[in-house]
Design a protein around this motif. Structure first.
Motif, PDB file in Angstrom:
ATOM      1  N   ALA A   1       0.805  -1.219   0.000  1.00  0.00           N
ATOM      2  CA  ALA A   1       0.000   0.000   0.000  1.00  0.00           C
ATOM      3  C   ALA A   1       0.841   1.272   0.000  1.00  0.00           C
ATOM      4  O   ALA A   1       0.359   2.323  -0.404  1.00  0.00           O
ATOM      5  CB  ALA A   1      -0.938  -0.010   1.201  1.00  0.00           C
ATOM      6  N   VAL A   2       2.075   1.169   0.404  1.00  0.00           N
ATOM      7  CA  VAL A   2       2.925   2.358   0.451  1.00  0.00           C
ATOM      8  C   VAL A   2       3.372   2.808  -0.944  1.00  0.00           C
ATOM      9  O   VAL A   2       3.751   3.958  -1.138  1.00  0.00           O
ATOM     10  CB  VAL A   2       4.144   2.118   1.383  1.00  0.00           C
ATOM     11  N   VAL A   3       3.294   1.935  -1.947  1.00  0.00           N
ATOM     12  CA  VAL A   3       3.803   2.266  -3.287  1.00  0.00           C
ATOM     13  C   VAL A   3       3.121   3.505  -3.875  1.00  0.00           C
ATOM     14  O   VAL A   3       3.803   4.440  -4.293  1.00  0.00           O
ATOM     15  CB  VAL A   3       3.742   1.054  -4.232  1.00  0.00           C
ATOM     16  N   PRO A   4       1.775   3.587  -3.945  1.00  0.00           N
ATOM     17  CA  PRO A   4       1.187   4.810  -4.495  1.00  0.00           C
ATOM     18  C   PRO A   4       1.446   6.032  -3.620  1.00  0.00           C
ATOM     19  O   PRO A   4       1.479   7.157  -4.121  1.00  0.00           O
ATOM     20  CB  PRO A   4      -0.304   4.505  -4.611  1.00  0.00           C
ATOM     21  N   LEU A   5       1.658   5.815  -2.338  1.00  0.00           N
ATOM     22  CA  LEU A   5       2.006   6.944  -1.465  1.00  0.00           C
ATOM     23  C   LEU A   5       3.395   7.478  -1.822  1.00  0.00           C
ATOM     24  O   LEU A   5       3.603   8.695  -1.893  1.00  0.00           O
ATOM     25  CB  LEU A   5       1.955   6.527   0.002  1.00  0.00           C
ATOM     26  N   MET A   6       4.333   6.586  -2.050  1.00  0.00           N
ATOM     27  CA  MET A   6       5.667   7.009  -2.478  1.00  0.00           C
ATOM     28  C   MET A   6       5.597   7.697  -3.834  1.00  0.00           C
ATOM     29  O   MET A   6       6.254   8.711  -4.065  1.00  0.00           O
ATOM     30  CB  MET A   6       6.625   5.809  -2.549  1.00  0.00           C
ATOM     31  N   GLN A   7       4.795   7.144  -4.740  1.00  0.00           N
ATOM     32  CA  GLN A   7       4.680   7.711  -6.075  1.00  0.00           C
ATOM     33  C   GLN A   7       4.133   9.134  -6.031  1.00  0.00           C
ATOM     34  O   GLN A   7       4.560   9.993  -6.801  1.00  0.00           O
ATOM     35  CB  GLN A   7       3.811   6.825  -6.971  1.00  0.00           C
ATOM     36  N   ALA A   8       3.193   9.404  -5.146  1.00  0.00           N
ATOM     37  CA  ALA A   8       2.626  10.751  -5.050  1.00  0.00           C
ATOM     38  C   ALA A   8       3.704  11.772  -4.709  1.00  0.00           C
ATOM     39  O   ALA A   8       3.755  12.855  -5.317  1.00  0.00           O
ATOM     40  CB  ALA A   8       1.514  10.776  -4.003  1.00  0.00           C
ATOM     41  N   ILE A   9       4.581  11.437  -3.779  1.00  0.00           N
ATOM     42  CA  ILE A   9       5.670  12.352  -3.405  1.00  0.00           C
ATOM     43  C   ILE A   9       6.640  12.506  -4.570  1.00  0.00           C
ATOM     44  O   ILE A   9       7.001  13.615  -4.962  1.00  0.00           O
ATOM     45  CB  ILE A   9       6.413  11.837  -2.152  1.00  0.00           C
ATOM     46  N   ASN A  10       7.063  11.398  -5.145  1.00  0.00           N
ATOM     47  CA  ASN A  10       8.019  11.431  -6.250  1.00  0.00           C
ATOM     48  C   ASN A  10       7.460  12.208  -7.436  1.00  0.00           C
ATOM     49  O   ASN A  10       8.131  13.077  -8.003  1.00  0.00           O
ATOM     50  CB  ASN A  10       8.376   9.995  -6.645  1.00  0.00           C
ATOM     51  N   HIS A  11       6.247  11.895  -7.813  1.00  0.00           N
ATOM     52  CA  HIS A  11       5.602  12.510  -8.972  1.00  0.00           C
ATOM     53  C   HIS A  11       5.444  14.020  -8.775  1.00  0.00           C
ATOM     54  O   HIS A  11       5.767  14.812  -9.665  1.00  0.00           O
ATOM     55  CB  HIS A  11       4.245  11.833  -9.192  1.00  0.00           C
ATOM     56  N   GLY A  12       4.963  14.416  -7.615  1.00  0.00           N
ATOM     57  CA  GLY A  12       4.768  15.836  -7.343  1.00  0.00           C
ATOM     58  C   GLY A  12       6.078  16.608  -7.360  1.00  0.00           C
ATOM     59  O   GLY A  12       6.168  17.689  -7.948  1.00  0.00           O
ATOM     60  N   THR A  13       7.097  16.045  -6.731  1.00  0.00           N
ATOM     61  CA  THR A  13       8.400  16.714  -6.687  1.00  0.00           C
ATOM     62  C   THR A  13       8.968  16.886  -8.087  1.00  0.00           C
ATOM     63  O   THR A  13       9.453  17.970  -8.450  1.00  0.00           O
ATOM     64  CB  THR A  13       9.380  15.914  -5.803  1.00  0.00           C
ATOM     65  N   GLU A  14       8.907  15.830  -8.872  1.00  0.00           N
ATOM     66  CA  GLU A  14       9.444  15.885 -10.236  1.00  0.00           C
ATOM     67  C   GLU A  14       8.745  16.957 -11.069  1.00  0.00           C
ATOM     68  O   GLU A  14       9.394  17.769 -11.737  1.00  0.00           O
ATOM     69  CB  GLU A  14       9.286  14.519 -10.905  1.00  0.00           C
ATOM     70  N   HIS A  15       7.436  16.987 -11.014  1.00  0.00           N
ATOM     71  CA  HIS A  15       6.710  17.924 -11.866  1.00  0.00           C
ATOM     72  C   HIS A  15       6.724  19.355 -11.326  1.00  0.00           C
ATOM     73  O   HIS A  15       6.680  20.308 -12.120  1.00  0.00           O
ATOM     74  CB  HIS A  15       5.297  17.432 -12.125  1.00  0.00           C
ATOM     75  N   ARG A  16       6.810  19.537 -10.017  1.00  0.00           N
ATOM     76  CA  ARG A  16       6.995  20.904  -9.510  1.00  0.00           C
ATOM     77  C   ARG A  16       8.319  21.464 -10.011  1.00  0.00           C
ATOM     78  O   ARG A  16       8.411  22.647 -10.360  1.00  0.00           O
ATOM     79  CB  ARG A  16       6.922  20.937  -7.978  1.00  0.00           C
ATOM     80  N   ALA A  17       9.331  20.600 -10.107  1.00  0.00           N
ATOM     81  CA  ALA A  17      10.614  21.037 -10.663  1.00  0.00           C
ATOM     82  C   ALA A  17      10.453  21.464 -12.120  1.00  0.00           C
ATOM     83  O   ALA A  17      11.101  22.417 -12.571  1.00  0.00           O
ATOM     84  CB  ALA A  17      11.657  19.933 -10.533  1.00  0.00           C
ATOM     85  N   HIS A  18       9.588  20.802 -12.866  1.00  0.00           N
ATOM     86  CA  HIS A  18       9.318  21.212 -14.249  1.00  0.00           C
ATOM     87  C   HIS A  18       8.717  22.615 -14.288  1.00  0.00           C
ATOM     88  O   HIS A  18       9.092  23.431 -15.145  1.00  0.00           O
ATOM     89  CB  HIS A  18       8.361  20.232 -14.926  1.00  0.00           C
ATOM     90  N   VAL A  19       7.781  22.877 -13.395  1.00  0.00           N
ATOM     91  CA  VAL A  19       7.157  24.201 -13.346  1.00  0.00           C
ATOM     92  C   VAL A  19       8.206  25.261 -13.035  1.00  0.00           C
ATOM     93  O   VAL A  19       8.283  26.306 -13.701  1.00  0.00           O
ATOM     94  CB  VAL A  19       6.009  24.236 -12.310  1.00  0.00           C
ATOM     95  N   VAL A  20       9.025  24.990 -12.032  1.00  0.00           N
ATOM     96  CA  VAL A  20      10.069  25.942 -11.653  1.00  0.00           C
ATOM     97  C   VAL A  20      11.052  26.153 -12.804  1.00  0.00           C
ATOM     98  O   VAL A  20      11.458  27.288 -13.085  1.00  0.00           O
ATOM     99  CB  VAL A  20      10.785  25.466 -10.362  1.00  0.00           C
ATOM    100  N   THR A  21      11.424  25.094 -13.499  1.00  0.00           N
ATOM    101  CA  THR A  21      12.331  25.211 -14.645  1.00  0.00           C
ATOM    102  C   THR A  21      11.729  26.096 -15.729  1.00  0.00           C
ATOM    103  O   THR A  21      12.404  26.982 -16.266  1.00  0.00           O
ATOM    104  CB  THR A  21      12.660  23.812 -15.213  1.00  0.00           C
ATOM    105  N   THR A  22      10.468  25.865 -16.050  1.00  0.00           N
ATOM    106  CA  THR A  22       9.815  26.665 -17.089  1.00  0.00           C
ATOM    107  C   THR A  22       9.775  28.138 -16.703  1.00  0.00           C
ATOM    108  O   THR A  22      10.093  29.012 -17.512  1.00  0.00           O
ATOM    109  CB  THR A  22       8.392  26.133 -17.359  1.00  0.00           C
ATOM    110  N   LEU A  23       9.399  28.413 -15.476  1.00  0.00           N
ATOM    111  CA  LEU A  23       9.313  29.810 -15.047  1.00  0.00           C
ATOM    112  C   LEU A  23      10.695  30.449 -14.948  1.00  0.00           C
ATOM    113  O   LEU A  23      10.883  31.596 -15.363  1.00  0.00           O
ATOM    114  CB  LEU A  23       8.562  29.901 -13.719  1.00  0.00           C
TER     115      LEU A  23
END
Length: 163
Positions: free
Chosen positions: A117-139
């Motif tokens: 059950a922890v797998v999707p919980l880990m994915q949420a953190i990983n996924h959010g961090t990765e894509h927030r970095a994309h937003v910051v890179t674009t800006l």
């Protein structure tokens, strides 16, 4: 350890909401800008994070907003902020009750799955961090000074009576 795991989701939600509020205040040309090597425009990337968080939560039986995949267009900044807040509350609830041997079972794309059950919980953190970095890179590529979203800043704000 459950309290510490829940705190990771509080930080994740804080970072999502900070970035939503920041982007909402920008001229639309920044929120709709594209940069090679990133997911897409900041607005769409943040929506992508929220939609996926809702999908991960649905594996736990949590329904935040319409069913995963039902919405395909940006719902607006206020709705996005509300979605992140609701998803964050759900992640904290789940993390607070998680047991080491919890298993999720279900079906995805017509195939059954069974996973810790922890797998999707880990994915949420990983996924959010990765894509927030994309937003910051674009800006940043457009010369926009972005907010700091790291754990140090979260901790400093919490110590000062926020977030």
């Amino acid at each position: 350890m459950k309290a510490e795991l829940a705190e990771l989701y509080r930080h994740n939600t804080w970072a999502n909401v900070i970035l939503v509020d920041f982007c909402a205040a920008l001229p639309s040309e920044h929120a709709e800008a594209r940069t090679a090597g990133t997911y897409g425009p900041p607005r769409d990337t943040l929506w992508h994070i929220a939609a996926n968080e809702c999908g991960y939560l649905s594996m736990w039986g949590e329904q935040i907003g319409p069913p995963p995949g039902a919405e395909t267009s940006f719902p607006g900044w206020d709705a996005l902020r509300e979605r992140f807040a609701a998803a964050g509350d759900a992640f904290v609830r789940i993390a607070s009750r998680l047991q080491p041997d919890d298993v999720l079972r279900g079906e995805f794309q017509g195939r059954p799955y069974e996973m810790p059950a922890v797998v999707p919980l880990m994915q949420a953190i990983n996924h959010g961090t990765e894509h927030r970095a994309h937003v910051v890179t674009t800006l940043s590529a457009r010369g926009v000074e972005t907010p700091t979203l790291d754990a140090w800043t979260y901790w400093q704000q919490a110590a000062a009576g926020g977030p």
